[in-house]
Design a protein around this motif. Structure first.
Motif, PDB file in Angstrom:
ATOM      1  N   THR A  45      -3.041   3.609  -5.684  1.00  0.00           N
ATOM      2  CA  THR A  45      -3.414   4.053  -4.347  1.00  0.00           C
ATOM      3  C   THR A  45      -2.859   3.094  -3.313  1.00  0.00           C
ATOM      4  OG1 THR A  45      -5.480   4.965  -5.225  1.00  0.00           O
ATOM      5  CG2 THR A  45      -5.349   4.690  -2.840  1.00  0.00           C
ATOM      6  N   ALA A  46      -2.213   3.664  -2.295  1.00  0.00           N
ATOM      7  CA  ALA A  46      -1.701   2.886  -1.165  1.00  0.00           C
ATOM      8  C   ALA A  46      -2.400   3.362   0.100  1.00  0.00           C
ATOM      9  CB  ALA A  46      -0.193   3.059  -1.032  1.00  0.00           C
ATOM     10  N   LEU A  47      -2.758   2.433   0.938  1.00  0.00           N
ATOM     11  CA  LEU A  47      -3.470   2.732   2.184  1.00  0.00           C
ATOM     12  C   LEU A  47      -2.573   2.335   3.353  1.00  0.00           C
ATOM     13  CD1 LEU A  47      -6.145   3.484   3.661  1.00  0.00           C
ATOM     14  CD2 LEU A  47      -6.927   1.165   3.194  1.00  0.00           C
ATOM     15  N   TYR A  48      -2.465   3.219   4.340  1.00  0.00           N
ATOM     16  CA  TYR A  48      -1.599   2.985   5.495  1.00  0.00           C
ATOM     17  C   TYR A  48      -2.298   3.412   6.782  1.00  0.00           C
ATOM     18  CZ  TYR A  48       2.131   3.288   1.949  1.00  0.00           C
ATOM     19  OH  TYR A  48       2.924   3.117   0.844  1.00  0.00           O
ATOM     20  N   GLY A  49      -1.911   2.789   7.872  1.00  0.00           N
ATOM     21  CA  GLY A  49      -2.202   3.330   9.185  1.00  0.00           C
ATOM     22  C   GLY A  49      -1.149   4.390   9.479  1.00  0.00           C
ATOM     23  N   LYS A  85      -1.606   8.368  -1.649  1.00  0.00           N
ATOM     24  CA  LYS A  85      -1.565   7.717  -0.346  1.00  0.00           C
ATOM     25  C   LYS A  85      -2.800   8.116   0.463  1.00  0.00           C
ATOM     26  CE  LYS A  85       2.622   9.343  -0.644  1.00  0.00           C
ATOM     27  NZ  LYS A  85       2.858   9.183  -2.056  1.00  0.00           N
ATOM     28  N   VAL A  86      -3.389   7.117   1.123  1.00  0.00           N
ATOM     29  CA  VAL A  86      -4.501   7.347   2.036  1.00  0.00           C
ATOM     30  C   VAL A  86      -4.039   6.855   3.399  1.00  0.00           C
ATOM     31  CG1 VAL A  86      -6.897   6.777   2.594  1.00  0.00           C
ATOM     32  CG2 VAL A  86      -6.200   7.018   0.194  1.00  0.00           C
ATOM     33  N   VAL A  98       1.836  15.882   0.650  1.00  0.00           N
ATOM     34  CA  VAL A  98       1.794  15.833  -0.809  1.00  0.00           C
ATOM     35  C   VAL A  98       1.139  14.520  -1.253  1.00  0.00           C
ATOM     36  CG1 VAL A  98       3.215  15.774  -2.893  1.00  0.00           C
ATOM     37  CG2 VAL A  98       3.869  17.232  -0.971  1.00  0.00           C
ATOM     38  N   ASN A  99       0.152  14.625  -2.142  1.00  0.00           N
ATOM     39  CA  ASN A  99      -0.491  13.457  -2.736  1.00  0.00           C
ATOM     40  C   ASN A  99      -0.997  12.475  -1.679  1.00  0.00           C
ATOM     41  OD1 ASN A  99      -1.434  12.007  -4.927  1.00  0.00           O
ATOM     42  ND2 ASN A  99       0.497  10.970  -5.299  1.00  0.00           N
ATOM     43  N   ILE A 103      -7.821  10.120   6.483  1.00  0.00           N
ATOM     44  CA  ILE A 103      -9.170   9.789   6.951  1.00  0.00           C
ATOM     45  C   ILE A 103      -9.097   9.690   8.471  1.00  0.00           C
ATOM     46  CG2 ILE A 103     -10.972   8.021   7.013  1.00  0.00           C
ATOM     47  CD1 ILE A 103     -10.219   7.317   4.132  1.00  0.00           C
ATOM     48  N   ASN A 104      -9.860  10.551   9.148  1.00  0.00           N
ATOM     49  CA  ASN A 104      -9.825  10.543  10.601  1.00  0.00           C
ATOM     50  C   ASN A 104     -11.195  10.336  11.234  1.00  0.00           C
ATOM     51  OD1 ASN A 104     -11.015  13.015  10.211  1.00  0.00           O
ATOM     52  ND2 ASN A 104      -9.227  14.213  10.783  1.00  0.00           N
ATOM     53  N   GLY A 105     -12.160   9.950  10.440  1.00  0.00           N
ATOM     54  CA  GLY A 105     -13.495   9.685  10.962  1.00  0.00           C
ATOM     55  C   GLY A 105     -14.362   9.080   9.882  1.00  0.00           C
ATOM     56  N   ASN A 106     -15.541   8.604  10.269  1.00  0.00           N
ATOM     57  CA  ASN A 106     -16.483   8.005   9.316  1.00  0.00           C
ATOM     58  C   ASN A 106     -15.780   7.002   8.404  1.00  0.00           C
ATOM     59  OD1 ASN A 106     -18.623   9.651  10.276  1.00  0.00           O
ATOM     60  ND2 ASN A 106     -17.847  11.320   9.024  1.00  0.00           N
ATOM     61  N   LEU A 107     -15.084   6.048   9.013  1.00  0.00           N
ATOM     62  CA  LEU A 107     -14.245   5.104   8.279  1.00  0.00           C
ATOM     63  C   LEU A 107     -14.986   4.428   7.136  1.00  0.00           C
ATOM     64  CD1 LEU A 107     -11.472   3.714   8.126  1.00  0.00           C
ATOM     65  CD2 LEU A 107     -12.358   1.993   9.698  1.00  0.00           C
ATOM     66  N   THR A 108     -16.115   3.815   7.423  1.00  0.00           N
ATOM     67  CA  THR A 108     -16.841   3.073   6.388  1.00  0.00           C
ATOM     68  C   THR A 108     -17.248   3.985   5.235  1.00  0.00           C
ATOM     69  OG1 THR A 108     -17.631   1.480   8.020  1.00  0.00           O
ATOM     70  CG2 THR A 108     -18.829   1.587   5.941  1.00  0.00           C
ATOM     71  N   GLU A 109     -17.817   5.121   5.549  1.00  0.00           N
ATOM     72  CA  GLU A 109     -18.269   6.057   4.509  1.00  0.00           C
ATOM     73  C   GLU A 109     -17.102   6.553   3.656  1.00  0.00           C
ATOM     74  OE1 GLU A 109     -20.072  10.573   4.365  1.00  0.00           O
ATOM     75  OE2 GLU A 109     -20.655   9.279   6.042  1.00  0.00           O
ATOM     76  N   ASN A 110     -16.020   6.963   4.298  1.00  0.00           N
ATOM     77  CA  ASN A 110     -14.879   7.515   3.556  1.00  0.00           C
ATOM     78  C   ASN A 110     -14.164   6.457   2.737  1.00  0.00           C
ATOM     79  OD1 ASN A 110     -14.841  10.366   4.130  1.00  0.00           O
ATOM     80  ND2 ASN A 110     -14.465   9.790   6.255  1.00  0.00           N
TER      81      ASN A 110
END
Length: 190
Positions: A45-49, A85-86, A98-99, A103-110
Motif C-alpha cells: 500500500t502506498a499513500l499519497y496526497g 494506492k490511497v 484502478v487499484n 479519502i476525502n473526509g473523516n481522515l482519522t477514521e478512514n
C-alpha cells in the motif's frame, strides 16, 4: 496494526521542497534506488496526497515500457502498478481509478480503518500537505528520511504546526556515496 511510514527526502535544515515546490536539489542514484527498491518491494500500500499522486500517475504506469527505461524505471513501474494506492484528496474521485482508494473526509477514521486491515506497513511518499495533516492527527508511526547534503534556507518544511512533542526512536541509519544519509525512525509511544 499496520503502521504509516513517511518516506521523504529532506534538506539538512528540514525542508522537503523549495519555496515553489522545487525538488531539483534531491540527490538520488542507483545505490539509493536499489536500497529503496528492496524495502518497498514487500509493501502493498502506498499513500499519497493529491499533487504527488497525480505526478506519480502521470509517469509510473508506463515508465517501464519506454525503450530507454532504466532498471529503476522498470522495477518501480511494476511495483507501482501492483501496489494499492490511497490518495488523500477533496477533488479526486475514485470511480475511474484502478487499484486506488480516495479519502476525502473523516481522515482519522478512514486512515485507522486502513491501518487495521491485513498487510504490510503503508508508505506515505512525499506529499508534504498530506503529511502535515497526518502528523496533526497523530497518524504517522514512523519516518524514513533521506537527509540531503544541502541547506535550502527556505521552502516547504517537513514539520509544521506541531502542537505536542513527538518522541522518536532511531531504528537504523545508512550513509550513501552521494552524501545522502538515511534516518529510519519509529514514533516512540512511551
Amino acid at each position: 496494526m499496520r503502521k504509516i511510514i513517511s518516506f521523504m527526502h529532506i534538506s539538512l535544515d528540514g525542508f522537503v521542497a523549495g519555496p515553489n515546490g522545487e525538488m531539483d536539489w534531491i540527490k538520488v542514484d542507483q545505490e539509493i534506488f536499489d536500497h529503496v527498491g528492496k524495502r518497498i518491494q514487500k509493501g502493498d500500500t502506498a499513500l499519497y496526497g493529491r499533487v504527488t499522486y497525480q505526478m506519480m500517475e502521470s509517469y509510473w504506469p508506463n515508465a517501464g515500457n519506454k525503450p530507454n527505461a532504466s532498471k529503476h524505471d522498470i522495477e518501480h513501474s511494476k511495483w507501482y502498478k501492483r501496489v494499492h494506492k490511497v490518495v488523500l484528496s477533496r477533488t479526486i474521485h475514485s470511480a475511474d481509478l484502478v487499484n486506488t482508494q480516495v479519502i476525502n473526509g473523516n481522515l482519522t477514521e478512514n486512515i485507522n480503518k486502513i491501518k487495521q486491515q491485513a498487510g504490510e506497513d503503508i508508505l506515505l511518499f512525499g506529499s508534504p500537505t498530506a503529511t502535515h495533516s497526518l502528523i496533526q492527527q497523530n497518524l504517522i508511526d514512523g519516518y524514513w528520511l533521506f537527509v540531503n547534503p544541502i541547506i535550502l534556507g527556505q521552502g516547504i518544511p517537513l514539520f509544521k504546526d506541531i502542537k505536542d512533542k513527538i518522541k522518536l526512536k532511531l531504528l537504523t541509519t545508512q550513509q550513501f556515496n552521494c552524501g545522502v544519509t538515511e534516518l529510519n525512525y519509529i514514533v516512540d509511544g512511551q
